[in-house]
Structures are given as C-alpha cells and as structure tokens.
Design an enzyme around this catalytic site. Structure first.
Site, PDB file in Angstrom:
ATOM      1  N   LYS A  15       0.825  -1.228   0.000  1.00 21.39           N
ATOM      2  CA  LYS A  15       0.000   0.000   0.000  1.00 21.39           C
ATOM      3  C   LYS A  15       0.850   1.264   0.000  1.00 21.39           C
ATOM      4  CE  LYS A  15      -2.503  -0.351   3.676  1.00 21.39           C
ATOM      5  NZ  LYS A  15      -1.778  -1.444   4.347  1.00 21.39           N
ATOM      6  N   ARG A  90      -8.795   1.983  10.339  1.00 18.74           N
ATOM      7  CA  ARG A  90      -8.294   0.653  10.712  1.00 18.74           C
ATOM      8  C   ARG A  90      -9.341  -0.159  11.450  1.00 18.74           C
ATOM      9  NH1 ARG A  90      -2.104   0.263  11.323  1.00 18.74           N
ATOM     10  NH2 ARG A  90      -1.376   1.971  10.013  1.00 18.74           N
ATOM     11  N   ARG A 132      12.392  -7.219   4.014  1.00 13.11           N
ATOM     12  CA  ARG A 132      12.250  -5.771   3.914  1.00 13.11           C
ATOM     13  C   ARG A 132      13.418  -5.044   4.590  1.00 13.11           C
ATOM     14  NH1 ARG A 132       6.583  -3.438   5.713  1.00 13.11           N
ATOM     15  NH2 ARG A 132       7.194  -4.390   7.696  1.00 13.11           N
ATOM     16  N   ARG A 165      14.040  -3.625  10.535  1.00 15.25           N
ATOM     17  CA  ARG A 165      13.306  -3.484  11.785  1.00 15.25           C
ATOM     18  C   ARG A 165      13.421  -4.760  12.602  1.00 15.25           C
ATOM     19  NH1 ARG A 165       7.372  -1.225  10.340  1.00 15.25           N
ATOM     20  NH2 ARG A 165       6.977  -2.640  12.067  1.00 15.25           N
ATOM     21  N   ARG A 176       1.333 -10.342  13.237  1.00 12.96           N
ATOM     22  CA  ARG A 176       0.760  -9.094  12.723  1.00 12.96           C
ATOM     23  C   ARG A 176      -0.314  -9.383  11.695  1.00 12.96           C
ATOM     24  NH1 ARG A 176       5.905  -6.048  10.731  1.00 12.96           N
ATOM     25  NH2 ARG A 176       4.404  -4.507   9.976  1.00 12.96           N
TER      26      ARG A 176
END
Length: 218
Positions: A15, A90, A132, A165, A176
């Site tokens: 996104k 959300r 990532r 991260r 998640r």
C-alpha cells in the site's frame, strides 16, 4: 468530481509504495496517518501534545483525537479535489467516523469515494516482511527479493546504509497478519456492503500492481 481514495490490506501488501506513487500521478495529497500523527507531535500542536501524552504511557490515541487530526488535514486547501489516504481507517468505528468527517467537509459537492483492497497471500506477505529493509535517513523502503538496491545494503537515493526493523521476522510477521484479520479485515465487508470496495491482486511486481491499480481507479 472530488476523488477520495482509501486503501485496505495487511502489513507489507504494498500500500505505502503504491499510494505514494498514486498521489503524485493524480496530483492529490498523500495523507499517511502515521506520518501525520508524528508531525503533529513534532510540531507541538495541541492535538500533538495530547496524542503524545497517550503514546508516552503506552496507550492508544483515542478515536476522537485521531479523527480530529484527520479532519483538520482533510479540510486543508490541497485536499479540495480529493486525497489518497493511507493507514486510516483501521476499524469499522473509524470508518464510520471518516464517513462523518467527509460529509461535514464535502457538503453537497459531487464525490467519488473508493476503498481499494490489496488482496495477497499470507506466505507472500511474510516473505516480503522478512526481506524488507529501509533507509533510516530518507525513509525509502526496499526488499531484498522484490525491490533490491543498486548497491547492496545502501539506499539508492541518499547512500545511507539500510536497516532492518527488529520485528521484521517470520514469527512477528505471522502475528501481525493475524492481528490485521481480526481487527481490520471487517472493513472489507463494511465497504463491500456499501458497494464502495474494489479489490486488486497485490501478488505481483510493483509495476504489475501499479497497472492494475490504474485500471481499477479509472
């Protein structure tokens, strides 16, 4: 006609990359709610101070306060022709609030509101998250498999060494994903029932998803 676009999809579905690109393509502001909240806090606004007081205690920022910050941003002059909203809503509760905000701002003008859902398999998402990497200086996001840098481990834009991260691991990614479908996925049905939802297959390259996205928004 005013164009209001929101985006739904689990973490790492793409996104952020696509909405940033889309805002430039359409000439509409990219409203990233996470960055917006951080900017309010950094600027020391009244809303920012209140939000910081909750965050510092480890509490969620109240629905009404986030709504007030969103409303203030969407009321600004650069949003008069529309916006590309990323990271909000959300929850169904937030979706109801966004609808009220839009009604208050838009009044009687003609609006094209669309919720776009990035549909993608969990296994692909976990692979994306684990691979990532991000630039701590300019914020650019890369992926070792899907969007590698020209020079390994170094940002293409500013030459800063990339970081990973701590929570970008397989176990955390799966958790998640579960949280997303528990808390946020009901929005898919919410907007589908209102006939405002368009779904795209986000399991592809950035260029492939971009072409699908342009076709969907018309």
């Amino acid at each position: 006609m005013k164009k209001e676009l929101i985006f739904l999809g689990p973490p790492a579905c793409g996104k952020g990359t696509q909405t940033s690109k889309l805002s430039k393509y359409l000439g509409l502001p990219h409203v990233d709610t996470g960055s917006l909240l951080r900017a309010e806090i950094a600027s020391g606004t009244e809303n920012g101070k209140v939000a910081k007081s909750f965050i510092d205690k480890g509490n969620l920022v109240p629905l009404e306060l986030v709504g007030a910050i969103i409303k203030d941003r969407l009321s600004q002059e650069d949003c008069k022709n529309g916006y590309v909203l990323d990271g909000y809503p959300r929850s169904v509760e937030q979706a109801d609030l966004l609808s009220k905000i839009n009604e208050e701002i838009d009044g009687d003008i003609s609006v094209n509101f669309t919720a776009i859902y990035f549909d993608i398999d969990e296994s692909v998402l976990i692979s994306r998250i684990v691979n990532r990497r991000s630039c701590p200086k300019c914020g650019e996001i890369y992926n070792l498999k899907y969007k590698p840098t020209k020079v390994e481990g170094v940002c293409d834009h500013c030459g800063t060494e990339l970081t990973q991260r701590k929570d970008d691991n397989e176990e955390t990614a799966a958790a998640r994903f579960d949280t997303y479908f528990t808390e946020t996925a009901p929005l898919i049905e919410y907007y589908k029932n209102k006939k405002l939802l368009k779904t795209i297959n986000a399991d592809g390259s950035i260029e492939e998803v971009w072409r699908i996205l342009l076709n969907v928004i018309g």
